[in-house]
Design an enzyme around this catalytic site. Structure first.
Site: not given
Length: 376
Positions: A6, A10-11, A32, A101, A199
């Site tokens: 997934a 991001g890092v 996603l 989530c 978000c």
């Protein structure tokens, strides 16, 4: 193993995917898509699921040399996370959308699809550690670095989900080491700031967003004895522990500030009182799960219904508190050694034994450590 990585953009998820490849797994990167209207999700450093995040993820996948896909989970996200957030606030509870989530999207919908397609596991960049005990049972533990530990938000994982979850960053000593590794691999996200906040609320104004979704209806602000102190424009705008925005207009008898102690959506009332009344002596929830073997099978509890010693954590960045827990009348009842402060129904209580995540419950009710005074 064949695994789905997934990749949020991001890092952490980029490095996790790269480590999975180097561990010998056959890896496919998946981003996603959680909204069909990208403008409704946060952008830049404050988001985790935007178009720019998808592009960052794809660039990392290209460098790693793995296939990359975008899977549309927008309908599930809207129903299982966004609508749940609205419903919980409407019911006077304080939900954690990131935990929902993880529970319903990343380790339910995503894992279900991955397994259906023949994959063996899902890889994420969470800082947590999956260990196997001497009998082959999977356990979820805190990450090596407590400063970045994310085991709390993974407390909702079930035994079955845990068996198909991989967290390659769990034993990494620091986030700085992950960023350094990302830079060495040539990832453009090496110095990308961490995502935070909700978000799906673009401007960060949670109260305003809820007002648009739920509406505003005037109601009463009461003290603990039931006396009316003022009015408000909608109970959904208040959370337990809140101090600002009460607009009562005059001080308490003792001159001390008042805090929101309870939100009662059925009567559209908000109960306020002194700070010490936020101290909670007991929490309980009827919706609970175990991340691995349950307390009896683990040998932590002597029998079903027997109390056991543990630690409880009620927020992602809170310190764990020593406690005693017990299954009683269909609830997981947790009594901390010292009162917890500002606990609200809807929050998640994650139970630990040492570094191990034993399980969690959604808090349905709380018991104040301070008795309610008689009505005046």
């Amino acid at each position: 193993m064949r695994v789905v990585a997934a990749m949020s953009g991001g890092v952490d998820s980029a490095v996790a995917a790269a480590r999975a490849v180097e561990a010998g797994h056959e890896v496919v990167g998946v981003h996603l898509a959680l909204s069909r209207m990208p403008g409704t999700l946060r952008t830049g450093a404050r988001g985790c699921c935007t178009i720019e995040d998808s592009m960052d993820a794809q660039r990392a996948a290209n460098i790693i040399g793995i296939p990359y896909y975008v899977w549309d989970f927008s309908s599930r996200f809207k129903e299982d996370v966004v609508q749940d957030f609205v419903d919980e606030y409407s019911a006077g509870r304080t939900p954690n959308p990131c935990m929902r989530c993880n529970e319903r999207i990343k380790f339910s919908a995503l894992l279900e699809k991955a397994l259906a397609l023949g994959f063996d596991a899902v890889v994420t960049g969470h800082y947590a550690d999956v260990r196997t005990d001497e009998f082959g049972n999977k356990e979820l533990h805190r990450a090596a670095t407590w400063a970045k530990d994310q085991s709390y938000v993974l407390g909702v994982l079930t035994t079955e989900q845990l068996a198909h979850s991989m967290f390659p960053l769990g034993t990494t000593p620091s986030k700085a080491e992950v960023r350094a590794e990302a830079a060495a691999r040539g990832f453009s996200v090496a110095n990308k700031p961490d995502s935070h906040d909700i978000c799906f609320i673009p401007d960060g104004d949670t109260r305003g967003w809820l007002k648009d979704k739920v509406g505003a209806t005037q109601g009463a602000i009461l003290d603990r004895s039931g006396n009316v102190l003022g009015t408000h424009e909608g109970a959904h705008a208040f959370t337990v522990g809140q101090r600002k925005g009460l607009s009562i207009g005059y001080p308490a008898d003792d001159g001390k500030p008042r805090f929101v102690l309870e939100v009662q959506p059925k009567t559209n009332t908000v109960v306020v009182g002194p700070k010490e009344a936020l101290d909670i002596a007991e929490i309980a929830g009827s919706t609970f799960s175990w991340a691995g073997l349950d307390p009896v099978a683990s040998g932590i509890a002597a029998s079903v219904g027997a109390p056991f010693v543990c630690e409880v954590q009620i927020r992602a960045h809170a310190d764990p508190v020593p406690a005693v827990a017990v299954l009683r009348d269909g609830e997981l009842v947790i009594t901390p050694d010292e009162p917890l402060s500002g606990v609200a129904p809807g929050q998640t209580a994650v139970v630990y034994v040492g570094t191990r995540v034993l399980g969690q419950c959604t808090i349905d009710r709380t018991v104040s450590a301070v008795p309610v005074p008689a009505a005046s």
